[in-house]
Design a protein around this motif. Structure first.
Motif, PDB file in Angstrom:
ATOM      1  N   PHE A 125       0.824  -1.210   0.000  1.00 36.68           N
ATOM      2  CA  PHE A 125       0.000   0.000   0.000  1.00 36.68           C
ATOM      3  C   PHE A 125       0.855   1.256   0.000  1.00 36.68           C
ATOM      4  O   PHE A 125       1.832   1.347   0.736  1.00 36.68           O
ATOM      5  N   SER A 132      -0.729   9.175  -0.824  1.00 35.48           N
ATOM      6  CA  SER A 132      -0.249  10.329  -1.590  1.00 35.48           C
ATOM      7  C   SER A 132       1.025  10.920  -0.984  1.00 35.48           C
ATOM      8  O   SER A 132       1.852  11.480  -1.709  1.00 35.48           O
ATOM      9  N   LEU A 162       3.854   9.132  -2.561  1.00 34.86           N
ATOM     10  CA  LEU A 162       4.098   9.638  -3.910  1.00 34.86           C
ATOM     11  C   LEU A 162       4.889  10.934  -3.825  1.00 34.86           C
ATOM     12  O   LEU A 162       5.823  11.164  -4.592  1.00 34.86           O
ATOM     13  N   GLY A 163       4.537  11.767  -2.854  1.00 39.26           N
ATOM     14  CA  GLY A 163       5.245  13.021  -2.647  1.00 39.26           C
ATOM     15  C   GLY A 163       6.714  12.785  -2.340  1.00 39.26           C
ATOM     16  O   GLY A 163       7.598  13.479  -2.849  1.00 39.26           O
ATOM     17  N   GLN A 204      -2.032  -2.395  -5.778  1.00 38.90           N
ATOM     18  CA  GLN A 204      -2.436  -1.000  -5.541  1.00 38.90           C
ATOM     19  C   GLN A 204      -1.338  -0.022  -5.946  1.00 38.90           C
ATOM     20  O   GLN A 204      -1.616   1.078  -6.445  1.00 38.90           O
ATOM     21  N   LYS A 212      -1.354   0.444  -9.639  1.00 40.43           N
ATOM     22  CA  LYS A 212      -2.525   1.269  -9.966  1.00 40.43           C
ATOM     23  C   LYS A 212      -2.241   2.753  -9.711  1.00 40.43           C
ATOM     24  O   LYS A 212      -2.524   3.600 -10.561  1.00 40.43           O
ATOM     25  N   MET A 213      -1.651   3.053  -8.555  1.00 37.41           N
ATOM     26  CA  MET A 213      -1.329   4.450  -8.226  1.00 37.41           C
ATOM     27  C   MET A 213      -0.354   5.031  -9.239  1.00 37.41           C
ATOM     28  O   MET A 213      -0.494   6.172  -9.682  1.00 37.41           O
ATOM     29  N   LYS A 265       0.044   4.117 -12.286  1.00 37.26           N
ATOM     30  CA  LYS A 265      -0.630   4.265 -13.589  1.00 37.26           C
ATOM     31  C   LYS A 265      -1.465   5.527 -13.621  1.00 37.26           C
ATOM     32  O   LYS A 265      -1.393   6.312 -14.559  1.00 37.26           O
ATOM     33  N   VAL A 266      -2.256   5.714 -12.565  1.00 37.19           N
ATOM     34  CA  VAL A 266      -3.151   6.880 -12.513  1.00 37.19           C
ATOM     35  C   VAL A 266      -2.364   8.187 -12.532  1.00 37.19           C
ATOM     36  O   VAL A 266      -2.774   9.164 -13.151  1.00 37.19           O
ATOM     37  N   SER A 267      -1.211   8.203 -11.862  1.00 35.40           N
ATOM     38  CA  SER A 267      -0.405   9.420 -11.812  1.00 35.40           C
ATOM     39  C   SER A 267       0.628   9.483 -12.925  1.00 35.40           C
ATOM     40  O   SER A 267       1.497  10.345 -12.930  1.00 35.40           O
ATOM     41  N   LYS A 268       0.525   8.572 -13.864  1.00 36.38           N
ATOM     42  CA  LYS A 268       1.457   8.510 -15.007  1.00 36.38           C
ATOM     43  C   LYS A 268       2.907   8.625 -14.551  1.00 36.38           C
ATOM     44  O   LYS A 268       3.684   9.410 -15.110  1.00 36.38           O
ATOM     45  N   SER A 273      -2.260  16.900  -2.052  1.00 36.10           N
ATOM     46  CA  SER A 273      -1.605  15.820  -1.312  1.00 36.10           C
ATOM     47  C   SER A 273      -1.558  16.180   0.166  1.00 36.10           C
ATOM     48  O   SER A 273      -1.480  17.344   0.535  1.00 36.10           O
ATOM     49  N   GLY A 309       7.309  17.747  -3.854  1.00 33.90           N
ATOM     50  CA  GLY A 309       6.670  16.730  -3.025  1.00 33.90           C
ATOM     51  C   GLY A 309       5.197  17.038  -2.811  1.00 33.90           C
ATOM     52  O   GLY A 309       4.404  16.159  -2.496  1.00 33.90           O
ATOM     53  N   GLN A 310       4.813  18.306  -2.984  1.00 32.61           N
ATOM     54  CA  GLN A 310       3.399  18.670  -2.896  1.00 32.61           C
ATOM     55  C   GLN A 310       2.806  18.620  -4.294  1.00 32.61           C
ATOM     56  O   GLN A 310       3.461  18.993  -5.270  1.00 32.61           O
ATOM     57  N   PHE A 311       1.573  18.167  -4.399  1.00 33.71           N
ATOM     58  CA  PHE A 311       0.929  18.119  -5.709  1.00 33.71           C
ATOM     59  C   PHE A 311      -0.577  18.070  -5.493  1.00 33.71           C
ATOM     60  O   PHE A 311      -1.049  18.009  -4.350  1.00 33.71           O
ATOM     61  N   GLY A 318      -4.553  12.752 -12.796  1.00 40.13           N
ATOM     62  CA  GLY A 318      -4.416  11.708 -11.788  1.00 40.13           C
ATOM     63  C   GLY A 318      -5.500  11.600 -10.734  1.00 40.13           C
ATOM     64  O   GLY A 318      -5.294  10.996  -9.681  1.00 40.13           O
ATOM     65  N   ALA A 348      -6.258   8.964 -15.813  1.00 46.84           N
ATOM     66  CA  ALA A 348      -4.803   8.981 -15.623  1.00 46.84           C
ATOM     67  C   ALA A 348      -4.208  10.293 -16.103  1.00 46.84           C
ATOM     68  O   ALA A 348      -4.611  10.834 -17.131  1.00 46.84           O
ATOM     69  N   GLY A 349      -3.274  10.822 -15.347  1.00 46.63           N
ATOM     70  CA  GLY A 349      -2.590  12.051 -15.730  1.00 46.63           C
ATOM     71  C   GLY A 349      -1.589  12.403 -14.650  1.00 46.63           C
ATOM     72  O   GLY A 349      -1.779  12.037 -13.483  1.00 46.63           O
ATOM     73  N   VAL A 350      -0.522  13.085 -15.032  1.00 49.09           N
ATOM     74  CA  VAL A 350       0.471  13.500 -14.045  1.00 49.09           C
ATOM     75  C   VAL A 350      -0.179  14.529 -13.117  1.00 49.09           C
ATOM     76  O   VAL A 350      -0.802  15.476 -13.592  1.00 49.09           O
ATOM     77  N   PRO A 351      -0.095  14.355 -11.816  1.00 45.33           N
ATOM     78  CA  PRO A 351      -0.711  15.313 -10.908  1.00 45.33           C
ATOM     79  C   PRO A 351      -0.185  16.735 -11.126  1.00 45.33           C
ATOM     80  O   PRO A 351       0.922  16.921 -11.628  1.00 45.33           O
TER      81      PRO A 351
END
Lengths: 100, 401
Positions: A52, A55, A58-59, A83, A86-87, A89-92, B222, B267-269, B290, B309-312
């Motif tokens: 898991f 966000s 990701l940051g 998961q 998936k994350m 992929k969604v955030s490219k 985020s 790091g923030q988005f 995203g 889907a998309g870059v944040p």
């Protein structure tokens, strides 16, 4: 989350396991420090053991990416599944990192 | 020993500058001899506000009139004894944090346990070592001061956050604004906006583009809490400029991304979905950075999870966002939500899936947006059970009537 480290020449491999969330800020710092290390030319972050991410995680990866650019270190993300895949992929993330 | 006590009492002031020595000491003991020893030792160490009570009953009266900061309590007393005194003091909400230092001649472990079980804070054995009473009292008085300071601070912080929450409610569409859009575009709209902690990183909104076009958007910064909330205000201000809205979702996100990239820390988005409903052409065009997949549900029973889907936003300059289009005719609805809906685990660690949400909407065919929202919230709260919400939850349902 657990982080174990392997050194392969100028490549550092980080094997992550468990849940990667905002509470892992401190342990993630070890990865950032290694990126800043002049002996490091590339970093592989392995997600096979991660189930898991949130966000905040990701940051943290985006911060690693920025440091990688600054210190000319290649960052690769490996083994994302479920998961995590998936994350990404969604955030490219494939357009931001090398995904292997 | 005396030096240490001296140093402690002289140094200790609370956050409003009140010295520890101004603490109010109440001694409740039926023995005049005991009382005089205790009063003497407190006086000797510089305490000035000392009162006494000869029994528990007078002691209770003095609670209200003197408002002590600590009570030195004897057990064996006429009328109201130490045990009853404790029980009655602790029975009052406002005295729940009042330190009670019990002195007793008993060495029976049962009695000592009983003393603590009725609510005593501490215990010294008789005959008392007066200096021990002082140092223990100082510990309790210091703690009480610290706790009071913390509670004052917390109360202030909570009030500030409540005000901030009020401000955040003002940057999302009001009921009046929603009603106007419903009428203008023939829509049924339901919205749910619930930060996880007073303020949060979610934002949603609508913008009239033309007589036939309305833009709808959802944002999720985020993190959560104050930092994310501050970003929602920044974005809201950026979006206030007239030229920022566009009938082209792809262009809109391209511009907003570049503006946020300059403002946000690394790091923030933010994830964002921006869609334009065209009621004349019966289409909805959209672009996503995203965000969660919006669910479109049609009159004929078909459903679609949109590719989001998309870059944040705020990550990379000049990111391009794909422009997509889907049919959106009368009777169709679109559901947008922040990821708290599908990422809040219940006690077993399970999540609601997009499929669960999808099925719920499917069975709500023909119903008004607000009714669907209620059903969805019921399902969500049932799923969460006792688990506390740890992320901001925003849900929007737009249905063409």
């Amino acid at each position: 989350m657990n982080i174990s480290q392997n050194l392969l020449g100028t490549t550092v491999e980080f094997l992550l396991s468990g849940k990667f969330t905002f509470s892992d800020h401190d342990s993630f710092r070890t990865i950032i420090e290694k990126i800043k290390d002049s002996n490091t030319k590339s970093v592989i972050i392995d997600f096979s053991g991660v189930d898991f991410i949130d966000s905040a995680a990701l940051g943290m990866l985006l911060i690693a990416r920025e440091e990688g650019d600054k210190y000319a270190v290649q960052i690769s993300l490996r083994g994302a599944q479920g998961q995590i895949e998936k994350m990404f992929k969604v955030s490219k993330f494939d357009s931001l990192f090398t995904l292997i | 020993m005396q030096k240490i006590i001296d140093r402690k009492v002289k140094q200790y002031f609370d956050s409003s500058g009140v010295s520890l020595l101004e603490s109010r000491i109440l001694i409740v003991d039926d023995s005049e001899f005991s009382r005089s020893i205790l009063i003497e030792i407190f006086k000797k160490n510089g305490f000035r506000n000392i009162e006494y009570a000869e029994d528990g009953e007078i002691g209770l009266e003095k609670l209200e009139s003197f408002e002590p900061d600590i009570i030195i309590l004897d057990i064996v007393m006429p009328k109201v004894d130490g045990f009853e005194f404790c029980e009655r003091v602790r029975g009052c909400e406002k005295f729940s944090g009042l330190p009670i230092l019990v002195q007793s001649g008993t060495s029976d472990p049962y009695n000592i346990t009983k003393i603590f079980s009725v609510g005593a804070t501490d215990f010294v054995s008789k005959p008392v070592n007066a200096e021990e009473v002082i140092v223990r009292s100082i510990v309790h008085l210091e703690n009480k001061i610290l706790i009071n300071d913390l509670m004052k601070y917390r109360k202030k912080a909570e009030e500030e956050l409540r005000n901030a929450r009020e401000m955040q409610n003002n940057i999302v569409p009001s009921d009046d604004c929603i009603y106007k859009s419903e009428r203008m575009y023939g829509l049924s709209i339901a919205a749910y906006f619930e930060p996880s902690f007073e303020v949060g990183g979610d934002l949603w909104g609508m913008k009239n583009i033309s007589d036939n076009e309305v833009a709808i958007y959802s944002v999720d910064f985020s993190g959560h809490g104050v930092t994310s909330a501050l970003n929602t205000f920044r974005l809201h201000t950026i979006l206030q400029s007239e030229d920022s809205f566009s009938d082209d979702p792809s262009l809109f996100l391209y511009n907003v991304n570049n503006r946020l990239k300059k403002l946000l820390n690394v790091g923030q988005f933010a994830t964002m979905i921006y869609a334009v409903i065209n009621i004349k052409k019966n289409v909805m065009t959209y672009a996503s950075a995203g965000h969660t997949s919006p669910i479109v549900f049609r009159e004929n029973g078909e459903g679609e999870m949109l590719d989001s889907a998309g870059v944040p936003l705020g990550v990379a300059r000049n990111t391009t966002y794909d422009l997509k289009e889907t049919e959106f005719s009368k009777g169709d609805l679109v559901l947008m939500y922040s990821d708290a809906l599908i990422e809040t685990g219940n006690e077993q660690g399970d999540f609601l899936s997009e499929k669960d949400i999808f099925n719920l909407v499917k069975y709500s065919k023909g119903l008004d947006s607000k009714v669907i929202m209620e059903a969805l919230l019921e399902k969500y709260h049932k799923h969460c059970g006792a688990v506390e919400q740890s992320d901001d939850l925003t849900i929007n349902i737009y249905k063409r009537k």
